[in-house]
Design an enzyme around this catalytic site. Structure first.
Site, PDB file in Angstrom:
ATOM      1  N   HIS A 186     -10.543   1.053   9.782  1.00 62.20           N
ATOM      2  CA  HIS A 186     -11.771   1.254   8.909  1.00 62.20           C
ATOM      3  C   HIS A 186     -12.501  -0.195   9.010  1.00 62.20           C
ATOM      4  O   HIS A 186     -13.634  -0.306   8.671  1.00 62.20           O
ATOM      5  CB  HIS A 186     -11.430   1.481   7.383  1.00 62.20           C
ATOM      6  CG  HIS A 186     -10.617   0.435   6.681  1.00 62.20           C
ATOM      7  ND1 HIS A 186      -9.395   0.211   7.174  1.00 62.20           N
ATOM      8  CD2 HIS A 186     -10.924  -0.674   6.048  1.00 62.20           C
ATOM      9  CE1 HIS A 186      -8.865  -1.128   6.515  1.00 62.20           C
ATOM     10  NE2 HIS A 186      -9.831  -1.150   5.607  1.00 62.20           N
ATOM     11  N   ASP A 187     -11.833  -1.100   9.721  1.00 63.41           N
ATOM     12  CA  ASP A 187     -12.437  -2.448   9.782  1.00 63.41           C
ATOM     13  C   ASP A 187     -13.146  -2.561  11.236  1.00 63.41           C
ATOM     14  O   ASP A 187     -13.541  -3.823  11.579  1.00 63.41           O
ATOM     15  CB  ASP A 187     -11.684  -3.613   9.215  1.00 63.41           C
ATOM     16  CG  ASP A 187     -11.557  -3.716   7.928  1.00 63.41           C
ATOM     17  OD1 ASP A 187     -12.470  -3.279   6.851  1.00 63.41           O
ATOM     18  OD2 ASP A 187     -10.561  -4.319   7.442  1.00 63.41           O
ATOM     19  N   GLU A 244      -1.349  -6.348   7.255  1.00 60.88           N
ATOM     20  CA  GLU A 244      -2.399  -6.994   7.757  1.00 60.88           C
ATOM     21  C   GLU A 244      -2.394  -8.158   7.589  1.00 60.88           C
ATOM     22  O   GLU A 244      -2.650  -8.783   6.847  1.00 60.88           O
ATOM     23  CB  GLU A 244      -3.714  -6.351   7.074  1.00 60.88           C
ATOM     24  CG  GLU A 244      -4.999  -6.738   7.604  1.00 60.88           C
ATOM     25  CD  GLU A 244      -6.343  -6.797   6.863  1.00 60.88           C
ATOM     26  OE1 GLU A 244      -7.230  -6.364   7.577  1.00 60.88           O
ATOM     27  OE2 GLU A 244      -6.015  -6.774   5.372  1.00 60.88           O
ATOM     28  N   ASP A 248      -2.696   1.760   0.047  1.00 63.78           N
ATOM     29  CA  ASP A 248      -3.269   0.308   0.217  1.00 63.78           C
ATOM     30  C   ASP A 248      -2.714  -0.709  -0.773  1.00 63.78           C
ATOM     31  O   ASP A 248      -2.953  -0.451  -1.864  1.00 63.78           O
ATOM     32  CB  ASP A 248      -4.713   0.270   0.518  1.00 63.78           C
ATOM     33  CG  ASP A 248      -4.860  -0.211   1.717  1.00 63.78           C
ATOM     34  OD1 ASP A 248      -4.719  -1.564   2.133  1.00 63.78           O
ATOM     35  OD2 ASP A 248      -5.879   0.427   2.545  1.00 63.78           O
ATOM     36  N   ASP A 254      -2.811  -5.361   2.279  1.00 64.51           N
ATOM     37  CA  ASP A 254      -4.347  -5.833   2.844  1.00 64.51           C
ATOM     38  C   ASP A 254      -4.281  -7.534   2.603  1.00 64.51           C
ATOM     39  O   ASP A 254      -3.775  -8.051   1.726  1.00 64.51           O
ATOM     40  CB  ASP A 254      -5.124  -5.431   1.808  1.00 64.51           C
ATOM     41  CG  ASP A 254      -6.590  -5.649   2.076  1.00 64.51           C
ATOM     42  OD1 ASP A 254      -7.122  -5.327   3.256  1.00 64.51           O
ATOM     43  OD2 ASP A 254      -6.912  -6.561   1.237  1.00 64.51           O
TER      44      ASP A 254
END
Length: 556
Positions: free
Chosen positions: A328-329, A255, A99, A198
């Site tokens: 994960h979100d 993202e 990430d 991210d």
């Protein structure tokens, strides 16, 4: 003609390291735990692992608040462990993606600490500070409250799009950007295959920093309107790609919420900033926006199908996508999309086929291959996720009762996907011998790896079969073929076609609890793959059972 890239045929498995496998029995997952489960991942058939942040962090946002980009969080292990993970994964033909979090750091990062010590320090310009006796504007952070936090000993505020312990970096500063590029290149030299990037659309702000029309009873307005995907961001992203990613044969997955379809060429086109992009429209179809869970939106299966179709066609025009239904979100996909049928294996398998064979590089989130479902907590005190806690109190502020707010959070909480992986019924579900950092959920033997590995009809074994089918004799068309969408005459059935010059594969997915009859264009079809569905193939139609999903070769 499509120029083939190695990452277009990957199958990526996302790992939330804190919850994947605890190797030293302290209740927290770690890098060594991932190494110990490489055989499981290889047997599943995945070819890349996206590992959520493992860098040094005070864990205000579970690692997305980095205090040292070059050190590994002690709970997760050491840099030597990471190097070993890269090497051992490579032996099993699995690549490692990390990430990349460069919109913000932790407030405990040395840069921010130096900025606090000395107002004249060059590090003060690594972040966004504003002098004044009151907050500079009415922007609301993604995690609630003002984006501005006052320094304790100065009439100065600093900016944070997310948590107050995650101050935003000042990308307008070329010296800061240079530090970021050096860090990225250092990790690429270590041998990782690339990055999931991210919150990258937040790096450019509206530099006027003017207040805007409030959109909540708190008098604040979402910062996403003025600090996400702002004009001028393309300068930063082009430089980032040129100075880092373009130098390596690496993959980057952005993202990038807030990017409209008419901007996709800039992001993922031939000279795009990134290899591929996540599109969130279908996973946020049930709420007003991704950051306002307390305003639910009614939706139908037809809406879900339309979001996927629109996304696929828009991305196909210019580049490559990253199909997913969990991360994960997000809450668990089975609970979100299947409702009362979330525990039916055939329904979960149909949901898998819904997205897995779309055009793009498929992503699987840990536990998705087991058909994991949402939990139900009895108190807000049982939650760890800072976004869930904010949404709970903001929901009540916006008019929900305490019970209604808790129901919203139980449904949408990011903790749903972050609970420890259920490997077996031993100890704490095989995750650890110690009380885990986050309470377990759904302690059901049938939702463990150990149980499903022994059941030939389990969701886990279906995922293995599905991946094997994707990489079998139809791999060329399933990896690189175009996608098209025949007219949907039945609202509850999703149909799409993957096609190249030699082969055409039609996917028919019935996510309803009723049998469905679907007209087909080609009379000559035969069954290639299915989720144990009952299917009848007629001369000009097929009939599939409830939650039936099939792949049919159309004979040209």
């Amino acid at each position: 003609m499509l120029e083939k890239k190695w990452w277009q045929s990957e199958i990526v498995y996302q790992i939330y390291p804190k919850s994947f496998q605890d190797s030293n029995n302290d209740g927290i997952g770690d890098v060594r735990g991932i190494i110990n489960r490489l055989d499981y991942l290889a047997d599943l058939g995945v070819t890349s692992l996206w590992v959520c942040p493992i860098f040094k962090s005070p864990m205000a946002d579970n690692g997305y608040d980095i205090s040292d980009y070059f050190a590994i969080q002690e709970d997760f292990g050491s840099l030597d462990d990471v190097k070993e993970l890269i090497l051992q994964a490579k032996e099993k033909n699995i690549k490692i993606l990390l990430d990349l979090v460069v919109n913000h750091t932790s407030d405990e990062h040395i840069w921010f600490q130096e900025a606090l010590k000395n107002p004249k320090s060059p590090y003060r310009d690594y972040y966004i500070f504003k002098e004044g006796t009151k907050r500079p504007n009415n922007w609301r952070s993604v995690f609630g409250g003002s984006v501005w936090e006052k320094l304790p000993d100065e009439e100065v505020y600093y900016y944070h799009s997310f948590h107050k312990k995650q101050p935003d970096l000042n990308w307008e500063n070329p010296r800061l950007r240079e530090e970021i590029y050096q860090m990225i290149n250092q990790w690429l030299k270590l041998g990782i295959a690339g990055f999931r990037v991210d919150a990258i659309t937040f790096i450019k702000k509206d530099l006027s920093f003017q207040s805007i029309e409030p959109d909540g009873v708190d008098g604040l307005a979402k910062c996403t309107k003025v600090s996400r995907n702002q004009p001028g961001i393309e300068v930063f992203l082009h430089e980032l790609n040129e100075r880092c990613f373009a130098k390596y044969d690496c993959v980057t997955v952005a993202e990038a919420p807030g990017v409209s379809y008419d901007q996709l060429d800039d992001f993922i086109g031939d000279n795009g900033f990134f290899s591929m992009i996540f599109d969130f429209k279908h996973v946020d179809l049930d709420v007003k926006s991704g950051s306002e869970w307390f305003v639910p939106v009614d939706w139908t299966l037809s809406d879900l199908y339309q979001y996927l179709e629109d996304s696929q066609l828009a991305i196909q025009k210019v580049g490559w996508g990253a199909p997913f239904i969990e991360n994960h979100d997000q809450n668990r996909a089975a609970s979100k999309y299947l409702g009362q049928s979330a525990r039916k294996p055939e329904a979960v398998k149909a949901l898998a086929m819904l997205y897995f064979f779309l055009r793009g590089t498929s992503f699987i989130f840990q536990g998705q291959e087991l058909g994991l479902v949402n939990f139900e907590r009895q108190s807000i005190d049982d939650f760890d996720d800072i976004s869930s806690i904010d949404q709970y109190y903001r929901g009540m502020q916006e008019g929900l009762s305490k019970e209604e707010a808790l129901a919203v959070i139980n449904y949408r909480s990011r903790d749903n996907s972050r609970v420890p992986m259920p490997w077996s019924t031993k100890g704490y579900m095989g995750f650890s011998k110690h009380q885990p950092w986050l309470d377990l959920a759904n302690c059901d033997e049938s939702l463990t790896v150990a149980y499903q590995e022994k059941d030939p009809f389990s969701v886990l074994n279906f995922y293995k079969d599905m991946i094997a089918f994707a990489k079998g004799e139809n791999q060329e068309v399933l990896d690189y073929g175009t996608i098209s969408f025949p007219e949907r005459r039945t609202e509850d059935v999703f149909i799409y076609r993957r096609e190249n010059s030699e082969k055409s594969v039609l996917f028919v997915i019935n996510l309803s609890g009723e049998p469905q009859k679907v007209a087909v264009e080609h009379a000559a079809v035969h069954l290639l793959f299915a989720n144990q569905a009952e299917v009848y193939i007629g001369e000009d139609y097929i009939k599939v059972s409830p939650f039936g999903a099939v792949a049919l070769e159309e004979l040209k």
